[in-house]
Scaffold this motif. Structure first.
Motif, mmCIF file in Angstrom:
data_model
loop_
_atom_site.group_PDB
_atom_site.id
_atom_site.type_symbol
_atom_site.label_atom_id
_atom_site.label_comp_id
_atom_site.label_asym_id
_atom_site.label_seq_id
_atom_site.Cartn_x
_atom_site.Cartn_y
_atom_site.Cartn_z
ATOM 1 N N ALA A 1 -10.374 -2.131 24.705
ATOM 2 C CA ALA A 1 -11.483 -2.854 25.341
ATOM 3 C C ALA A 1 -11.037 -3.550 26.633
ATOM 4 C CB ALA A 1 -12.071 -3.873 24.375
ATOM 5 N N GLY A 2 -9.766 -3.352 27.008
ATOM 6 C CA GLY A 2 -9.254 -3.946 28.244
ATOM 7 C C GLY A 2 -8.719 -5.352 28.082
ATOM 8 N N ILE A 3 -8.423 -5.755 26.838
ATOM 9 C CA ILE A 3 -7.940 -7.114 26.575
ATOM 10 C C ILE A 3 -6.536 -7.043 25.980
ATOM 11 C CG2 ILE A 3 -8.334 -9.232 25.268
ATOM 12 C CD1 ILE A 3 -11.330 -8.395 25.226
ATOM 13 N N PHE A 4 -5.582 -7.637 26.671
ATOM 14 C CA PHE A 4 -4.197 -7.625 26.220
ATOM 15 C C PHE A 4 -3.823 -9.024 25.731
ATOM 16 C CE2 PHE A 4 -4.752 -4.150 29.120
ATOM 17 C CZ PHE A 4 -4.027 -3.113 28.547
ATOM 18 N N VAL A 5 -3.358 -9.099 24.505
ATOM 19 C CA VAL A 5 -3.054 -10.374 23.851
ATOM 20 C C VAL A 5 -1.555 -10.635 23.921
ATOM 21 C CG1 VAL A 5 -3.203 -11.690 21.712
ATOM 22 C CG2 VAL A 5 -5.002 -10.043 22.292
ATOM 23 N N ASP A 6 -1.194 -11.831 24.320
ATOM 24 C CA ASP A 6 0.205 -12.247 24.344
ATOM 25 C C ASP A 6 0.640 -12.557 22.912
ATOM 26 O OD1 ASP A 6 2.711 -13.247 24.754
ATOM 27 O OD2 ASP A 6 2.097 -14.931 26.021
ATOM 28 N N GLU A 7 1.415 -11.643 22.330
ATOM 29 C CA GLU A 7 1.788 -11.792 20.925
ATOM 30 C C GLU A 7 2.817 -12.891 20.694
ATOM 31 O OE1 GLU A 7 2.328 -8.157 18.661
ATOM 32 O OE2 GLU A 7 1.654 -6.999 20.393
ATOM 33 N N GLU A 8 3.453 -13.343 21.749
ATOM 34 C CA GLU A 8 4.470 -14.388 21.606
ATOM 35 C C GLU A 8 3.905 -15.792 21.835
ATOM 36 O OE1 GLU A 8 7.403 -13.618 20.452
ATOM 37 O OE2 GLU A 8 6.756 -11.519 20.445
ATOM 38 N N LYS A 9 2.638 -15.864 22.164
ATOM 39 C CA LYS A 9 2.030 -17.160 22.439
ATOM 40 C C LYS A 9 1.917 -17.991 21.158
ATOM 41 C CE LYS A 9 -2.100 -19.290 24.456
ATOM 42 N NZ LYS A 9 -3.441 -19.041 25.057
ATOM 43 N N THR A 10 2.357 -19.225 21.228
ATOM 44 C CA THR A 10 2.304 -20.120 20.070
ATOM 45 C C THR A 10 0.888 -20.650 19.864
ATOM 46 O OG1 THR A 10 4.594 -20.805 20.430
ATOM 47 C CG2 THR A 10 3.233 -22.218 19.032
ATOM 48 N N VAL A 11 0.429 -20.607 18.631
ATOM 49 C CA VAL A 11 -0.912 -21.105 18.307
ATOM 50 C C VAL A 11 -0.847 -22.621 18.128
ATOM 51 C CG1 VAL A 11 -2.800 -21.032 16.641
ATOM 52 C CG2 VAL A 11 -1.529 -18.945 17.194
ATOM 53 N N MET A 12 -1.616 -23.330 18.917
ATOM 54 C CA MET A 12 -1.638 -24.798 18.830
ATOM 55 C C MET A 12 -2.722 -25.236 17.854
ATOM 56 S SD MET A 12 0.868 -25.257 20.711
ATOM 57 C CE MET A 12 0.868 -27.053 20.671
ATOM 58 N N ASP A 13 -2.518 -24.875 16.584
ATOM 59 C CA ASP A 13 -3.453 -25.234 15.524
ATOM 60 C C ASP A 13 -2.666 -26.035 14.489
ATOM 61 O OD1 ASP A 13 -5.077 -25.385 13.282
ATOM 62 O OD2 ASP A 13 -5.947 -23.404 13.584
ATOM 63 N N PRO A 14 -2.758 -27.372 14.520
ATOM 64 C CA PRO A 14 -1.961 -28.215 13.606
ATOM 65 C C PRO A 14 -2.147 -27.855 12.141
ATOM 66 C CG PRO A 14 -3.023 -29.545 15.287
ATOM 67 C CD PRO A 14 -3.604 -28.176 15.410
ATOM 68 N N GLU A 15 -3.375 -27.539 11.746
ATOM 69 C CA GLU A 15 -3.648 -27.218 10.343
ATOM 70 C C GLU A 15 -2.928 -25.938 9.928
ATOM 71 O OE1 GLU A 15 -7.461 -26.334 7.388
ATOM 72 O OE2 GLU A 15 -7.780 -27.175 9.401
ATOM 73 N N LEU A 16 -2.981 -24.908 10.787
ATOM 74 C CA LEU A 16 -2.316 -23.640 10.478
ATOM 75 C C LEU A 16 -0.798 -23.807 10.459
ATOM 76 C CD1 LEU A 16 -2.393 -20.552 10.050
ATOM 77 C CD2 LEU A 16 -2.369 -20.312 12.553
ATOM 78 N N LEU A 17 -0.257 -24.521 11.443
ATOM 79 C CA LEU A 17 1.189 -24.728 11.505
ATOM 80 C C LEU A 17 1.688 -25.509 10.293
ATOM 81 C CD1 LEU A 17 1.577 -25.559 15.312
ATOM 82 C CD2 LEU A 17 2.036 -23.394 14.157
#
Length: 270
Positions: free
Chosen positions: A184-200
């Motif tokens: 679809a033309g969207i490239f995701v940075d797989e190394e990007k850290t998710v800033m979600d305190p609950e998930l972390l």
């Protein structure tokens, strides 16, 4: 003028022989803007659209009787085998020739879903992906063409590697989701850290639970819990992607990545 007429007469004779039987090349007749070009036996080339249109009723079509390339491309254009000039099949990718068995060069316009004859989407509607993968490897594996030309050996290595990558990409939900976004033309940075305190915080708890687990039964219980959450986020991705809500789809893949890594850590300890 006389020599030009003789050239066209000879071209017509060759075309009539090549166009028989007609059903074999009907899928080769595709609307194109002029000028029309007709390749005859790799040597005779007519590049005069007005004269060609007067000679043939399907005047605004390109007729390709030979091509140095092969695959039935992802945009639906048929080609021919580089080795025996057999036309590609009307349906499906042309990775190897059904007539002479020659491995064909990679066509990047054919996506991973098309390689396995699958409809493009997150849910695979065919549970025989592994079987199709093995069938392609039987035809494309480099060891099968060790006595062939260097060109075909190169084609076999490239095709086999691409089929392997296609299989590994589509077999897992996360990599399949990322590939759909890529298409679809969207490239995701797989190394990007998710800033979600609950998930972390949850991932830290899972890591501690895995480290403290004393037997396989406890580890499998943790694994089942993580797999359920991974599936929930897979469903979230499907819904978001189908709605073309790419922000939510990307967010779902980020969650899926964390749960997938947690599952991998558990498997290592089992």
């Amino acid at each position: 003028m006389s020599s030009r007429r003789k050239l066209y007469t000879r071209a017509i004779e060759i075309l009539r022989r090549q166009l028989r039987p007609l059903p074999r090349i009907l899928h080769e007749l595709r609307p194109t803007p002029p000028p029309c070009r007709v390749s005859l036996l790799r040597s005779l080339l007519i590049d005069d659209s007005q004269c060609f249109h007067r000679l043939f009723p399907f005047s605004r079509c390109t007729v390709r009787l030979w091509s140095p390339y092969s695959t039935w491309s992802g945009n639906g254009v048929a080609c021919a085998c580089w080795n025996c000039s057999e036309l590609s099949p009307a349906v499906g990718p042309f990775l190897s020739c059904g007539s002479c068995g020659a491995v064909q060069p990679v066509d990047l316009s054919v996506d991973y879903f098309q390689i396995f004859g699958l409809e493009q989407g997150f849910d695979l509607k065919d549970d025989n992906l592994e079987g199709k993968y093995k069938e392609w490897q039987k035809k494309l594996h480099p060891d099968l063409v060790h006595s062939k030309s260097e060109k075909e050996k190169t084609y076999a290595a490239e095709q086999s590697a691409r089929v392997i990558d296609a299989y590994r990409t589509l077999i897992k939900p996360l990599s399949r989701a990322l590939y759909l976004l890529q298409l679809a033309g969207i490239f995701v940075d797989e190394e990007k850290t998710v800033m979600d305190p609950e998930l972390l915080s949850e991932m830290m708890d899972v890591r501690e639970a895995v480290e403290e687990a004393s037997d396989p039964k406890a580890l499998m219980e943790i694994q089942h819990q993580i797999q359920r959450k991974h599936k929930d986020w897979s469903n979230s991705f499907r819904e978001a992607f189908n709605k073309r809500d790419f922000d939510c789809a990307i967010s779902a893949t980020q969650k899926m990545r964390y749960y997938e890594r947690a599952i991998e850590e558990i498997v290592k300890k089992l």
